[in-house]
Design an enzyme around this catalytic site. Structure first.
Site, PDB file in Angstrom:
ATOM      1  N   ASN A 147      61.542  36.975 103.004  1.00  0.00           N
ATOM      2  CA  ASN A 147      60.257  38.049 102.757  1.00  0.00           C
ATOM      3  C   ASN A 147      59.178  37.357 101.947  1.00  0.00           C
ATOM      4  OD1 ASN A 147      61.779  38.277 100.287  1.00  0.00           O
ATOM      5  ND2 ASN A 147      62.466  40.344 100.735  1.00  0.00           N
ATOM      6  N   ARG A 285      59.638  41.386  89.167  1.00  0.00           N
ATOM      7  CA  ARG A 285      60.746  42.343  88.849  1.00  0.00           C
ATOM      8  C   ARG A 285      60.212  43.118  87.585  1.00  0.00           C
ATOM      9  NH1 ARG A 285      62.373  41.951  93.078  1.00  0.00           N
ATOM     10  NH2 ARG A 285      64.498  41.220  93.760  1.00  0.00           N
ATOM     11  N   GLN A 314      65.894  51.245  89.560  1.00  0.00           N
ATOM     12  CA  GLN A 314      65.409  51.726  91.058  1.00  0.00           C
ATOM     13  C   GLN A 314      66.416  52.411  91.569  1.00  0.00           C
ATOM     14  OE1 GLN A 314      62.175  48.188  92.066  1.00  0.00           O
ATOM     15  NE2 GLN A 314      64.020  48.368  93.153  1.00  0.00           N
ATOM     16  N   HIS A 333      59.351  50.005  95.777  1.00  0.00           N
ATOM     17  CA  HIS A 333      59.352  48.631  95.965  1.00  0.00           C
ATOM     18  C   HIS A 333      59.672  48.338  97.737  1.00  0.00           C
ATOM     19  CE1 HIS A 333      62.277  45.089  94.825  1.00  0.00           C
ATOM     20  NE2 HIS A 333      61.255  44.615  95.554  1.00  0.00           N
TER      21      HIS A 333
HETATM   22  P1  NAI Z   1      61.295  30.891  94.560  1.00  0.00           P
HETATM   23  O1  NAI Z   1      62.659  30.467  94.142  1.00  0.00           O
HETATM   24  O2  NAI Z   1      60.750  30.058  95.633  1.00  0.00           O
HETATM   25  O3  NAI Z   1      60.407  30.592  93.147  1.00  0.00           O
HETATM   26  C1  NAI Z   1      60.709  30.926  91.862  1.00  0.00           C
HETATM   27  C2  NAI Z   1      59.797  30.218  90.843  1.00  0.00           C
HETATM   28  O4  NAI Z   1      59.994  30.626  89.738  1.00  0.00           O
HETATM   29  C3  NAI Z   1      60.355  28.537  90.927  1.00  0.00           C
HETATM   30  O5  NAI Z   1      59.379  27.911  91.342  1.00  0.00           O
HETATM   31  C4  NAI Z   1      60.849  28.479  89.651  1.00  0.00           C
HETATM   32  O6  NAI Z   1      60.626  27.061  89.018  1.00  0.00           O
HETATM   33  C5  NAI Z   1      59.932  29.465  88.984  1.00  0.00           C
HETATM   34  N1  NAI Z   1      60.312  29.692  87.559  1.00  0.00           N
HETATM   35  C6  NAI Z   1      61.711  30.407  87.155  1.00  0.00           C
HETATM   36  N2  NAI Z   1      61.528  30.603  85.898  1.00  0.00           N
HETATM   37  C7  NAI Z   1      60.250  30.294  85.593  1.00  0.00           C
HETATM   38  C8  NAI Z   1      59.984  30.652  84.248  1.00  0.00           C
HETATM   39  N3  NAI Z   1      60.315  30.825  83.012  1.00  0.00           N
HETATM   40  N4  NAI Z   1      58.229  30.106  84.075  1.00  0.00           N
HETATM   41  C9  NAI Z   1      57.693  29.729  85.117  1.00  0.00           C
HETATM   42  N5  NAI Z   1      58.187  29.669  86.503  1.00  0.00           N
HETATM   43  C10 NAI Z   1      59.445  29.980  86.503  1.00  0.00           C
HETATM   44  O7  NAI Z   1      61.315  32.506  94.938  1.00  0.00           O
HETATM   45  P2  NAI Z   1      60.156  33.090  95.614  1.00  0.00           P
HETATM   46  O8  NAI Z   1      60.590  33.386  96.688  1.00  0.00           O
HETATM   47  O9  NAI Z   1      59.028  32.776  95.175  1.00  0.00           O
HETATM   48  O10 NAI Z   1      60.615  34.417  94.700  1.00  0.00           O
HETATM   49  C11 NAI Z   1      60.573  34.816  93.484  1.00  0.00           C
HETATM   50  C12 NAI Z   1      60.778  36.239  92.954  1.00  0.00           C
HETATM   51  O11 NAI Z   1      60.076  37.172  93.388  1.00  0.00           O
HETATM   52  C13 NAI Z   1      62.187  36.490  93.300  1.00  0.00           C
HETATM   53  O12 NAI Z   1      63.156  36.061  92.468  1.00  0.00           O
HETATM   54  C14 NAI Z   1      62.262  38.036  93.217  1.00  0.00           C
HETATM   55  O13 NAI Z   1      62.350  38.589  91.968  1.00  0.00           O
HETATM   56  C15 NAI Z   1      60.807  38.456  93.755  1.00  0.00           C
HETATM   57  N6  NAI Z   1      60.734  38.937  94.882  1.00  0.00           N
HETATM   58  C16 NAI Z   1      60.187  40.145  95.212  1.00  0.00           C
HETATM   59  C17 NAI Z   1      60.248  40.876  96.214  1.00  0.00           C
HETATM   60  C18 NAI Z   1      59.588  42.146  96.602  1.00  0.00           C
HETATM   61  O14 NAI Z   1      59.838  42.766  97.511  1.00  0.00           O
HETATM   62  N7  NAI Z   1      58.836  42.526  95.702  1.00  0.00           N
HETATM   63  C19 NAI Z   1      60.685  40.391  97.500  1.00  0.00           C
HETATM   64  C20 NAI Z   1      60.997  38.796  97.381  1.00  0.00           C
HETATM   65  C21 NAI Z   1      61.320  38.196  96.100  1.00  0.00           C
END
Ligand code: NAI
Length: 386
Positions: A147, A285, A314, A333
């Site tokens: 997603n 989050r 939530q 959400h």
């Molecule tokens: P992803 O794993 O592809 O990207 C996460 C990125 O965050 C990575 O590039 C990582 O290096 C970076 N990162 C981690 N710690 C960091 C920090 N301290 N400073 C800067 N960058 C940092 O994950 P994706 O698919 O992009 O999802 C990201 C987040 O979005 C998920 O972990 C989830 O919490 C949230 N999410 C929310 C959804 C919603 O329905 N609102 C649905 C899907 C994800």
């Protein structure tokens, strides 16, 4: 035989749908970068159906019960007397969606001696205490990419919604009004603004790509720098930290996971370094932002708007201050739970279960915790407390 406990959100108030707004959804076979979409051996649901609510059962019942496994589906997840707590002691697998998270705390994990696998039907496994999962020898897996594009679309919508003052203007229509000045007194163009993302993973990069045609100046920070070719293609400015980036931005979007490095990042201090009137969009989050600091920043005008779909806890209580703070564009959400996304993460959940039940490896890109440590996508994007 395994017992699988699946925590899903409630059905629609009017009952489980018998028809839908559209007859089909596009078929998505793969994602940018080459990862393929979920590929279970079969599915027992109609793509585009409501799968994330209790009666949708993520389309898993026939598959699991035909092999003799037990499937318990519930939305009842809070408190010691909840169905989740009552089913945990002999559960082998817990499936949960971040939209309606089954908070797998250290205490709950300790009460589930057989628990070996926690699957996030979606992305973002912070509702599982990852340190406790590691200690318990569990595997934590999520449906990476399922997603990400859904959320990126929501982020772009929310940026435009805030900057252009869409929601108050829409409300004017419902209220029978026509005061143009009321609608435009907080309305700007996005064109020319500086937009920065905290994290440029799957969602963050997709947001950057979608915003590039709006003729904005794009910024990002991430613990992994993007390839130079991508930076050049999109005209990105890299900053080593969020603190370095946000003072340069008119719009900031948060797309990092919640883990010890990011918890509480957007508090009074960081918000105070932003330009007055910055817009902040957080679909990552809630706990990456300090709840009350956001309210203060909106009330003082330090933030011109805040939007997103993530709350803590939530479901959000009726008196959560983000429901009534000024200039917000919050939704429940939902960004990662469109019917399109549900089709992919239900298929991905089944793919993970197929692998786990057969004793074959789960795709590395789906792993967050495995073998007593952060693994796969988890090792790339998360940190632990110790
Ligand atoms: P992803 O794993 O592809 O990207 C996460 C990125 O965050 C990575 O590039 C990582 O290096 C970076 N990162 C981690 N710690 C960091 C920090 N301290 N400073 C800067 N960058 C940092 O994950 P994706 O698919 O992009 O999802 C990201 C987040 O979005 C998920 O972990 C989830 O919490 C949230 N999410 C929310 C959804 C919603 O329905 N609102 C649905 C899907 C994800």
């Amino acid at each position: 035989m395994a017992k699988i406990v699946c925590v899903l959100y409630d059905d629609p108030a009017a009952g489980y749908p018998t028809s839908y707004a559209r007859d089909d959804i596009p078929t998505i076979d793969g994602y940018p970068g080459g990862q393929t979409a979920p590929s279970p051996k079969a599915i027992d649901f109609t793509p585009g159906a409501l799968l994330g609510s209790v009666s949708g059962e993520l389309g898993l019942r026939e598959f699991l019960e035909s092999q003799g496994h037990t499937l318990v589906v519930t939305s009842d997840k809070e408190g010691a007397d909840s169905v989740l707590d009552r089913e945990l002691p002999d559960a082998d697998v817990v499936i949960s969606q971040p939209f309606w998270p089954a908070y797998l705390t250290a205490e709950r994990i300790a009460k589930a001696p057989k628990l070996k696998l926690a699957i996030t039907a979606g992305i973002g496994s912070d509702h599982v205490d990852l340190d406790a999962a590691i200690e318990h020898g569990m595997t934590v897996a999520e449906v990476t990419y399922s997603n990400s594009i859904s959320v990126a679309e929501h982020v772009v919508m929310m940026i435009l919604g805030l900057v252009r003052n869409y929601l108050p203007a829409y409300q004017t229509v419902w209220d029978g009004g026509w005061n143009i000045a009321d609608c435009v007194a907080r309305s700007y163009d996005l064109e020319g603004m500086h937009v920065g993302t905290v994290a440029a993973g799957r969602i963050g990069t997709a947001v950057l790509r979608r915003l590039a045609p709006f003729d904005v100046k794009l910024h990002y920070t991430d613990r992994h720098r993007l390839p130079e070719s991508v930076e050049r293609e999109l005209g990105l400015t890299f900053h080593p930290s969020a603190a370095d980036m946000v003072p340069h931005c008119d719009v900031v979007t948060i797309n990092a996971p919640l883990h010890p490095e990011t918890e509480g990042l957007f508090g009074d201090k960081l918000l105070g370094t932003m330009k007055r009137g910055t817009y902040l969009i957080n679909t990552a989050r809630a706990k990456i932002a300090d709840r009350d600091a956001i309210v203060r920043a909106l009330e003082s005008g330090q933030l011109a708007g805040y939007a997103g779909d993530v709350w803590y806890p939530q479901p959000a209580p009726a008196d959560h201050p983000w429901r009534t703070m000024p200039h917000h564009g919050m939704t429940p959400h939902i960004s990662g739970s469109s019917l399109s996304a549900q089709t992919r993460y239900a298929a991905g959940t089944r793919e993970i279960l197929e692998s786990w039940l057969a004793g074959t490896p789960i795709r590395d890109e789906y792993l967050i915790v495995d073998g007593g440590r952060l693994a796969g996508a988890g090792a790339h994007a998360y940190s632990t407390r110790v």
